[in-house]
Design a protein around this motif. Structure first.
Motif, PDB file in Angstrom:
ATOM      1  N   ASN A  93      -7.443   4.650  -0.376  1.00 48.17           N
ATOM      2  CA  ASN A  93      -6.349   3.705  -0.204  1.00 48.17           C
ATOM      3  C   ASN A  93      -4.978   4.223  -0.632  1.00 48.17           C
ATOM      4  O   ASN A  93      -4.219   3.538  -1.319  1.00 48.17           O
ATOM      5  CB  ASN A  93      -6.716   2.452  -1.032  1.00 48.17           C
ATOM      6  CG  ASN A  93      -6.032   1.209  -0.493  1.00 48.17           C
ATOM      7  OD1 ASN A  93      -5.456   1.257   0.588  1.00 48.17           O
ATOM      8  ND2 ASN A  93      -6.073   0.123  -1.245  1.00 48.17           N
ATOM      9  N   GLY A  94      -4.674   5.437  -0.223  1.00 44.51           N
ATOM     10  CA  GLY A  94      -3.344   5.972  -0.511  1.00 44.51           C
ATOM     11  C   GLY A  94      -3.081   6.323  -1.965  1.00 44.51           C
ATOM     12  O   GLY A  94      -1.933   6.543  -2.349  1.00 44.51           O
ATOM     13  N   LYS A 134      -2.263   8.294  -4.970  1.00 41.06           N
ATOM     14  CA  LYS A 134      -1.548   9.582  -5.002  1.00 41.06           C
ATOM     15  C   LYS A 134      -2.182  10.501  -6.043  1.00 41.06           C
ATOM     16  O   LYS A 134      -1.981  10.337  -7.242  1.00 41.06           O
ATOM     17  CB  LYS A 134      -0.071   9.360  -5.317  1.00 41.06           C
ATOM     18  CG  LYS A 134       0.654   8.617  -4.204  1.00 41.06           C
ATOM     19  CD  LYS A 134       2.159   8.685  -4.410  1.00 41.06           C
ATOM     20  CE  LYS A 134       2.879   7.771  -3.442  1.00 41.06           C
ATOM     21  NZ  LYS A 134       3.493   6.598  -4.113  1.00 41.06           N
ATOM     22  N   ALA A 168      -7.170   9.266   0.253  1.00 41.42           N
ATOM     23  CA  ALA A 168      -6.104   9.368  -0.752  1.00 41.42           C
ATOM     24  C   ALA A 168      -4.904  10.099  -0.161  1.00 41.42           C
ATOM     25  O   ALA A 168      -4.985  10.654   0.933  1.00 41.42           O
ATOM     26  CB  ALA A 168      -6.619  10.115  -1.981  1.00 41.42           C
ATOM     27  N   THR A 169      -3.791  10.079  -0.891  1.00 37.55           N
ATOM     28  CA  THR A 169      -2.618  10.844  -0.487  1.00 37.55           C
ATOM     29  C   THR A 169      -2.465  12.024  -1.439  1.00 37.55           C
ATOM     30  O   THR A 169      -2.117  11.839  -2.603  1.00 37.55           O
ATOM     31  CB  THR A 169      -1.340   9.962  -0.559  1.00 37.55           C
ATOM     32  OG1 THR A 169      -1.557   8.814   0.243  1.00 37.55           O
ATOM     33  CG2 THR A 169      -0.117  10.715  -0.071  1.00 37.55           C
ATOM     34  N   LYS A 174      -4.949  -0.623  -7.450  1.00 40.10           N
ATOM     35  CA  LYS A 174      -5.117  -0.082  -6.092  1.00 40.10           C
ATOM     36  C   LYS A 174      -6.251  -0.777  -5.339  1.00 40.10           C
ATOM     37  O   LYS A 174      -6.599  -0.385  -4.222  1.00 40.10           O
ATOM     38  CB  LYS A 174      -5.433   1.422  -6.180  1.00 40.10           C
ATOM     39  CG  LYS A 174      -4.258   2.259  -6.611  1.00 40.10           C
ATOM     40  CD  LYS A 174      -3.369   2.573  -5.425  1.00 40.10           C
ATOM     41  CE  LYS A 174      -1.996   3.049  -5.873  1.00 40.10           C
ATOM     42  NZ  LYS A 174      -1.097   3.262  -4.755  1.00 40.10           N
TER      43      LYS A 174
END
Ligand code: SF4
Ligand code: SF4
Lengths: 128, 289
Positions: free
Chosen positions: B143-144, B146, B182-183, B285
């Motif tokens: 979910n992104g 970081k 993920a980012t 998150k």
């Protein structure tokens, strides 16, 4: 410890490095993560050896601050690996039965807290 | 199910159980069995580069011999074990090292042909399983989140020997996290030293090294960090309390984040074994109840 000309041969043999290959560009020192606290820094250490000042380096604090991170060896344009030279210098000192650390001197909070790996590595590099 | 010989190493049996257990569990989900060596000993934790130092090569080589009973490939997880075992194998095979090799063999009961291939679990995930297949098993996309992938020294150098990834810009872990949703956060100090075992002798020096790395990750926008090494984890997690600035950056093992995405049990993730509590971030998150 007896230090004479044969020590150069020992350092070169134990490290597999040729001291005269270094042309003092300083790239090793630039990338060294502990250079801010290391005295002498990697390039200066090699210079001392080139000048025959073996005991100056072997008795210095600098060789004990190498974290064996391999940055210097990875980046040297002349293919010299100072990490290996430092390893050889420490080994020479340790084989003369001069230990660098003892368990009593280690901060007790680390003994309970830190991963075993840290102690095994440190005691391999720092004790006779 | 494919089975590979697996070497946990001493720290993964004690302080870093989550690194180990999450790897075994995720491998199972991905159709690979990590089969622990029947007997093994500590690898020595740091490679000796001293040319005649055969004493420090005996322990790692014994593990390589033991692996032969299971497979030609030996999977490792801890960056230090990976570095030591792989380099010991190369020491043995090195041209011109015949005298030392013969002497070393006198300390071993079994002949060894150097055939054990030492790999890291990240390589198993990439080359044997494939990141696409990992992606297909994701039940909870990251979910992104970081994530700064921290490789440290021992995964990437000496690159000529390890041939793991680009020593100045490794991406294998970043690619894994991208597959998990993920980012990945890019930052210059992916392979910078955490201070390592210098912690034991000169903690203030090691902590300064660790702070340099953390500062760099935080400035690059990381919300959390993933590592492969118990000592990196300790130096950049626990030692945050000793730093001149507070970063509050949670430090995971990469297998914990992999486990989270593949939906393994929270008990195995063991999110309590951290100095900087990662749970608030994961809740924020939506990755944790
Ligand atoms: S990088 Fe190599 S050539 Fe340059 S100073 Fe260091 S050892 Fe010498
Ligand atoms: S191997 Fe040692 S001397 Fe070389 S860069 Fe790393 S810490 Fe510095």
């Amino acid at each position: 410890m007896i230090i004479d000309e044969t020590i150069k041969k020992d350092i070169e043999e134990l490290s597999g490095q040729k001291l005269s290959d270094c042309y003092q560009c300083g790239e090793c020192t630039a990338g060294c993560p502990t250079a801010f606290a290391m005295e002498p820094v990697p390039s200066q250490s090699i210079r001392l050896l080139q000048l025959g000042k073996y005991s100056e380096l072997l008795e210095s604090a600098g060789i004990w601050l190498c974290a064996a991170c391999n940055v210097c060896g990875e980046r040297c344009p002349r293919g010299v690996d100072y990490g290996k030279i430092a390893d050889a210098c420490r080994t020479i000192v340790l084989r003369n039965k001069v230990t660098h650390i003892t368990l009593e001197k280690v901060d007790k909070k680390f003994i309970l807290d830190a991963p075993q790996q840290a102690f095994i590595a440190a005691f391999r590099k720092f004790t006779t | 199910m494919t089975s590979f010989a697996y070497y946990p190493g001493c720290t993964l049996y004690t302080k870093s159980k989550n690194l180990d257990l999450c790897a075994r569990e995720t491998a199972q989900i991905l159709g690979v069995e990590l089969k622990e060596l029947e007997t093994w000993n500590c690898c020595g934790a740091i490679f000796s580069t001293v040319t005649d130092d055969i004493a420090n090569q005996v322990a790692p080589i014994r593990n390589l011999i033991e692996a032969q009973k299971i497979s030609n490939k030996l999977v490792t997880l801890c960056a230090a074990c990976y570095n030591v075992l792989k380099r010991s194998n190369l020491y043995l095979a090195k041209a011109g090292n015949e005298t030392y090799r013969k002497r070393l063999m006198n300390f071993l009961d079994t002949e060894y042909n150097g055939k054990t291939e030492v790999v890291h679990y990240l390589e198993t995930l990439k080359y044997d399983i494939g990141f696409d297949n990992v992606k297909a098993k994701v039940v909870k996309s990251l979910n992104g989140l970081k994530v700064a992938s921290y490789y440290g020294c021992l995964m990437v150098r000496p690159s000529e020997e390890l041939k793991f990834d680009d020593p100045d810009n490794p991406v294998m872990m970043d690619d894994l996290f991208a597959a998990l949703g993920a980012t990945p956060v890019d930052f210059p100090f992916k392979g910078e030293c955490c201070g390592g075992y210098i912690l034991v002798d000169k903690p203030e020096v090691a902590t300064k090294c660790a702070q340099t790395v953390i500062e760099n990750m935080a400035a690059s926008g990381a919300e959390c960090v993933a590592t492969t090494c118990p000592l990196c984890q300790y130096n950049i997690d626990n030692q945050q309390k000793m730093m001149s600035k507070q970063y509050n950056l949670p430090i995971f093992y990469f297998t914990q984040l992999l486990g989270l995405a593949l939906g393994i049990d929270e008990k195995i993730l063991n999110l309590n074994n951290h100095f900087i509590d990662p749970k608030p971030l994961l809740k924020q998150k939506g990755l944790l109840q």
